[in-house]
Motif scaffolding. Structure first.
Motif, PDB file in Angstrom:
ATOM      1  N   ARG A 192       0.854  -1.195   0.000  1.00  0.00           N
ATOM      2  CA  ARG A 192       0.000   0.000   0.000  1.00  0.00           C
ATOM      3  C   ARG A 192       0.892   1.247   0.000  1.00  0.00           C
ATOM      4  O   ARG A 192       1.179   1.796   1.063  1.00  0.00           O
ATOM      5  N   TYR A 246      -3.527   2.292  -4.796  1.00  0.00           N
ATOM      6  CA  TYR A 246      -2.936   1.001  -5.170  1.00  0.00           C
ATOM      7  C   TYR A 246      -2.951   0.030  -3.981  1.00  0.00           C
ATOM      8  O   TYR A 246      -2.549   0.379  -2.872  1.00  0.00           O
ATOM      9  N   ARG A 247      -3.465  -1.164  -4.218  1.00  0.00           N
ATOM     10  CA  ARG A 247      -3.395  -2.243  -3.208  1.00  0.00           C
ATOM     11  C   ARG A 247      -2.944  -3.507  -3.945  1.00  0.00           C
ATOM     12  O   ARG A 247      -3.728  -4.114  -4.685  1.00  0.00           O
ATOM     13  N   GLY A 248      -1.687  -3.880  -3.744  1.00  0.00           N
ATOM     14  CA  GLY A 248      -1.139  -5.048  -4.437  1.00  0.00           C
ATOM     15  C   GLY A 248      -0.788  -6.160  -3.458  1.00  0.00           C
ATOM     16  O   GLY A 248      -0.386  -5.903  -2.320  1.00  0.00           O
ATOM     17  N   SER A 297       3.432  -8.659  -8.032  1.00  0.00           N
ATOM     18  CA  SER A 297       2.382  -8.054  -7.207  1.00  0.00           C
ATOM     19  C   SER A 297       1.090  -8.088  -8.016  1.00  0.00           C
ATOM     20  O   SER A 297       1.043  -7.606  -9.143  1.00  0.00           O
ATOM     21  N   THR A 312      -2.966  -7.150  -8.398  1.00  0.00           N
ATOM     22  CA  THR A 312      -4.079  -6.315  -7.916  1.00  0.00           C
ATOM     23  C   THR A 312      -5.392  -6.946  -8.382  1.00  0.00           C
ATOM     24  O   THR A 312      -5.435  -7.604  -9.430  1.00  0.00           O
TER      25      THR A 312
END
Length: 413
Positions: A228, A237-239, A286, A288
């Motif tokens: 984050r 962005y949240r990966g 990563s 998403t």
């Protein structure tokens, strides 16, 4: 550049450390100061030749006794491949060290002294290699110089090993006659064995096909951490970051998060060098998702068409590594992929006699270096595969809650 991990196995004095020393020396992978230190050590021991085994036997007790005790890792590369070598000990009391070194290997080198043939330790280590599902074994029939490079002596050992190999599960077994001390067939082809039409050991290591050893059909992504960033550029962005353990992932794929069972669709897959249109084992990425769902470290992202098992009762084959056996009612941290849960040993099914491959169901008192089939009960559901299906999602370790000692390593059945 492709990476090949391999381990050595075999009985004491079969020449494992000498073989690795010769491999490093002949492939020009040793610094001058290292070589000088080995020459001086060889002179101090009163040897007429340079003892190449000293390149891997780093402990003082190893050098004094001329044996390998701990796993020694060495790295080298050729223009075709990079290599990581795990030089493992041959003694029976160091079986746990052999298991540690072999657990990540693509290939095992099994050394056999041509004069002694297949001995108990050869069988033990070959069986452990098959138990750990190492897909390739190269049988190095060593010390050919001591039998005048006899083809008959080599064929006799091949016959003995093939008779034993019928009992174990290994897909690819090859044989190379060699002399690690003299350098025959290690890096360079031997002029002393014109009857041998195969490749040298290094050539085999450089060309053996390992790309298909990964499981590319069952998609597995253990989540290691959640990314984050707080920068304005990536405000939303949240990966979910980690290393892919199996299969292929693409944006647009429908996925399930286990053990919660929540579903979503992959929005993007990012790497250090930018977004990609597909990712596969063993890439670090990563991911998403289209939906904001609860995903954290220890969860596993899988595709709907090939879900793994989820359970709190787990059957496993373990190698016990602690000096003391398990205490009644003791709690252990069970670690598999990125997940960690508390567990107890609920039942001991049998111990496996590695020499005869017999199951001992009467005596279930576990001691160090023994292979045992057990049932574990965990406090939370664990996501796993059978080890033969996926070596990453199918492996585990047990850590003692009170001492923080790693007491066992094992495979899910």
């Amino acid at each position: 550049m492709e990476l090949l991990r391999f381990t050595t196995a075999g009985s004491v004095d079969d020449g494992k450390s000498t073989l690795i020393g010769r491999l490093l020396y002949d492939s020009k992978s040793i610094f001058e100061d290292q070589m000088e230190a080995v020459k001086q050590s060889s002179e101090r021991k009163g040897l007429q030749h340079v003892d190449l085994s000293l390149l891997t036997d780093g402990l003082r007790s190893e050098r004094e006794q001329g044996i390998t005790i701990d796993v020694a890792y060495r790295y080298f590369a050729t223009p075709k491949r990079k290599f990581i070598i795990a030089d493992t000990p041959g003694h029976i009391q160091y079986t746990r060290n052999m298991v540690t070194g072999a657990s990540t290997a693509n290939l095992a080198l099994v050394l056999i002294d041509v004069r002694k043939g297949v001995v108990e330790q050869t069988c033990r280590h070959s069986f452990i290699a098959s138990l750990l599902k190492i897909p390739h074994i190269i049988v190095c029939v060593n010390k050919m110089d001591l039998v005048d490079y006899s083809e008959e002596a080599f064929n006799k050992v091949v016959e003995q090993y093939e008779a034993f190999a019928a009992k174990i599960d290994v897909k690819d077994i090859r044989f190379v006659p060699m002399s690690a001390l003299a350098g025959d067939n290690v890096v360079n082809d031997s002029e002393n064995m014109p009857w041998y039409k195969g490749e040298s050991l290094l050539h085999t290591l450089e060309t053996i096909h390992i790309a298909s050893d990964e499981n590319h059909s069952d998609a597995r992504f253990p989540v290691q951490t959640v990314i984050r960033p707080h920068a304005d550029e990536y405000h939303d962005y949240r990966g979910y970051a980690g290393r892919i353990a199996g299969g292929i992932f693409k944006p647009g794929d429908k996925i399930t998060v286990l053990p919660s069972g929540l579903t979503s669709v992959i929005k993007s897959i990012d790497t250090y060098s930018g977004p990609v249109e597909e990712a596969f084992a063993p890439m670090s990425v990563s991911i998403t998702l289209e939906d904001d769902i609860d995903v954290s470290r220890g969860d596993m992202i899988v595709k709907d068409d090939s879900e793994p098992q989820v359970s709190q009762d787990l059957d496993a084959m373990i190698c016990w590594m602690a000096t003391r056996g398990p205490r009644p009612g003791a709690k252990y941290h069970l670690k598999t992929t990125t997940r960690e849960v508390m567990s107890i040993i609920k039942e001991v099914y049998y111990k496996l006699d590695i020499n005869t491959l017999e199951k001992q169901e009467e005596n279930t008192d576990i001691k160090m270096n023994e292979m045992v089939k057990i049932r574990l009960r965990t406090t939370q559901p664990v996501v796993f595969d059978e080890y033969r299906k996926n070596r990453i999602t199918g492996s585990l370790i047990l850590v003692d809650e009170s001492t923080n000692e790693t007491v066992a390593a094992g495979t899910f059945l």
